[in-house]
Scaffold this active site. Sequence first.
Site, PDB file in Angstrom:
ATOM      1  N   SER A 210       0.764  -1.379  -0.081  1.00 45.90           N
ATOM      2  CA  SER A 210      -0.058  -0.030  -0.009  1.00 45.90           C
ATOM      3  C   SER A 210       0.966   1.340   0.045  1.00 45.90           C
ATOM      4  O   SER A 210       1.959   1.273   0.711  1.00 45.90           O
ATOM      5  CB  SER A 210      -1.132   0.104   1.341  1.00 45.90           C
ATOM      6  OG  SER A 210      -1.026   1.217   1.732  1.00 45.90           O
ATOM      7  N   LYS A 211       0.428   2.235  -0.977  1.00 45.75           N
ATOM      8  CA  LYS A 211       1.371   3.447  -1.064  1.00 45.75           C
ATOM      9  C   LYS A 211       1.292   4.276   0.308  1.00 45.75           C
ATOM     10  O   LYS A 211       2.166   5.048   0.718  1.00 45.75           O
ATOM     11  CB  LYS A 211       0.898   4.196  -2.182  1.00 45.75           C
ATOM     12  CG  LYS A 211       1.357   4.251  -3.362  1.00 45.75           C
ATOM     13  CD  LYS A 211       0.808   5.333  -4.160  1.00 45.75           C
ATOM     14  CE  LYS A 211       1.474   5.213  -5.884  1.00 45.75           C
ATOM     15  NZ  LYS A 211       0.749   6.154  -6.623  1.00 45.75           N
ATOM     16  N   ARG A 212       0.022   4.121   1.155  1.00 46.79           N
ATOM     17  CA  ARG A 212       0.056   4.967   2.187  1.00 46.79           C
ATOM     18  C   ARG A 212       0.877   3.934   3.478  1.00 46.79           C
ATOM     19  O   ARG A 212       1.273   4.721   4.398  1.00 46.79           O
ATOM     20  CB  ARG A 212      -1.221   5.159   2.633  1.00 46.79           C
ATOM     21  CG  ARG A 212      -1.982   6.346   2.111  1.00 46.79           C
ATOM     22  CD  ARG A 212      -3.397   6.855   2.256  1.00 46.79           C
ATOM     23  NE  ARG A 212      -4.092   5.534   2.251  1.00 46.79           N
ATOM     24  CZ  ARG A 212      -4.646   4.882   3.226  1.00 46.79           C
ATOM     25  NH1 ARG A 212      -4.542   5.303   4.754  1.00 46.79           N
ATOM     26  NH2 ARG A 212      -5.639   3.724   2.859  1.00 46.79           N
ATOM     27  N   LYS A 213       0.708   2.906   3.374  1.00 46.14           N
ATOM     28  CA  LYS A 213       1.086   2.124   4.758  1.00 46.14           C
ATOM     29  C   LYS A 213       2.497   1.400   4.785  1.00 46.14           C
ATOM     30  O   LYS A 213       3.086   1.027   5.765  1.00 46.14           O
ATOM     31  CB  LYS A 213       0.105   1.072   5.283  1.00 46.14           C
ATOM     32  CG  LYS A 213      -1.303   1.724   5.892  1.00 46.14           C
ATOM     33  CD  LYS A 213      -2.366   0.578   6.441  1.00 46.14           C
ATOM     34  CE  LYS A 213      -3.603   0.730   5.741  1.00 46.14           C
ATOM     35  NZ  LYS A 213      -4.127  -0.118   5.272  1.00 46.14           N
TER      36      LYS A 213
END
Length: 482
Positions: free
Chosen positions: A241-244
């Site tokens: 995930s790009k965010r996590k």
Amino acid sequence: MSGPRVRFAPSPTGYFHVGSARSALFNWLVARQDPAGVFILRVEDTDAERNREDWVEGIYSAMAWLGLTLDEGPFRQSDNFAAHDSAAQLLRRSGYLYYCDCSLAQIEKRKGPGATPGYDGYCRDRGVERGTKTALRFRTPQEGVTVVHDLIRGDVEFVNNLIEDFVVVRSSGIVLYALANVTDDRHDRITHIIRGEEHLANAPKQMMLWEALNAATGDEVPLALYAHLPLLVNEQRKKLSKRKDPVATETYRDQGYLAEAFVNYLALLGWSPRGDEEIVPLATLIEQFRLEDVSHSPAFFDVKKLTHLNGEYLRALSPDEFVERSKPWVRPWSSAWQPSDREPPWREDQFDKYLYARVAPLVQERVATLGEIPSMVAFFFLDLVELDEASFAKVIKDDPLGRDLLRGAVRRFELLVSWDAVSLHDATVEVGEELGLTLRKAQAPIRCAVTGTLVGPPLFESLELLGRKKSIERLRAALERV
Ligand code: GLU
């Protein structure tokens, strides 16, 4: 003689994802295996709303860092707009595309709830003329199947009837990814399309476009071979995930991973060389890599393994190389490139490069990334050590034996004839024995007083390099703080 022509075609919509780095590498390896191979970089920058110029720069600099040299390009897809537009018009004149003036709401309404997703083909034969609200759609075949011959997955069949008449040109005139990409791939005579698995579903549409262009132009460009690389997943086996998840290649560069270690690690994401060596030199990767051997099951992007591998690479450097490669982190002022947000804790006038050259081999054994060095060696260059309060309390302030040990050490260290690691070690053993302490216990208060923490480079070698005056001053200062 003609060899493989491959391209890496990233969209500049964010940091340089580790998955992109792997795609770039696998393409590059295929090109480098053949003396006539050609590796092209094409920045797919036609989505003006999502693209940013600094992301384009980010692609160039990450590729340069990884050493993925180009044979052609970098090209900018936006420069080819005229070619995309005329390809679209040609396909329309040849009957492959048709105008459609349906709004999303109209389509939904016609189909009613629960219908198969996608366009219902309403405008196929309505003879809609070009207008301000007309998109161009591809007339997909209603029978048969399209087989994507994938070098990694084998033949993947798509039932044509389930492929909707997809939009090729928006009503705004924007030519969408599928056609822009195919137009450029045909133009560049690409032979292998190597990219992430998320594009597999685009492949049948792109094959249809490719063949339509072959027929409409009369220029029979052989279809490229496809290779869709396995998904990268995290520890929970979920898509990165790009965010996590830490997916930005730039972050690894800034933390002080070596490009060659990073490349080595990327190559193992879905592929493995013969033998069980962890460290695989680039020449071996080039020699052994085969798309046919890439696995199609998801590959775990294991930061721990990467970090471990990086440590191995660091330890394999010669001491001089280690000093040189660590420059951006320890002497950024004399390095052409600096990692972002990673200033060392010392000023230029506090740093001593001769001392650092002697200290470096001590830390080379202990760090896994170059970015760990500054905090580990700061006590050599800063006038005042910053004592870690918890460590100080544990081994000095709240420990009478620790304080006795410091007093004993000061006494003995002052009398040492020679200030060297062996004599310092022996003196510490003796003070420890007087107090009934093991060497490990005896070292702790000394390390804390001199370096500020309980972990760091080997103690006695460090004391030797720091010198008698500073070492004893710090031992006294710690005692005075109690
Ligand atoms: N621009 C596409 C992407 O970044 C490239 C897909 C392809 O390689 O065909 O995902």
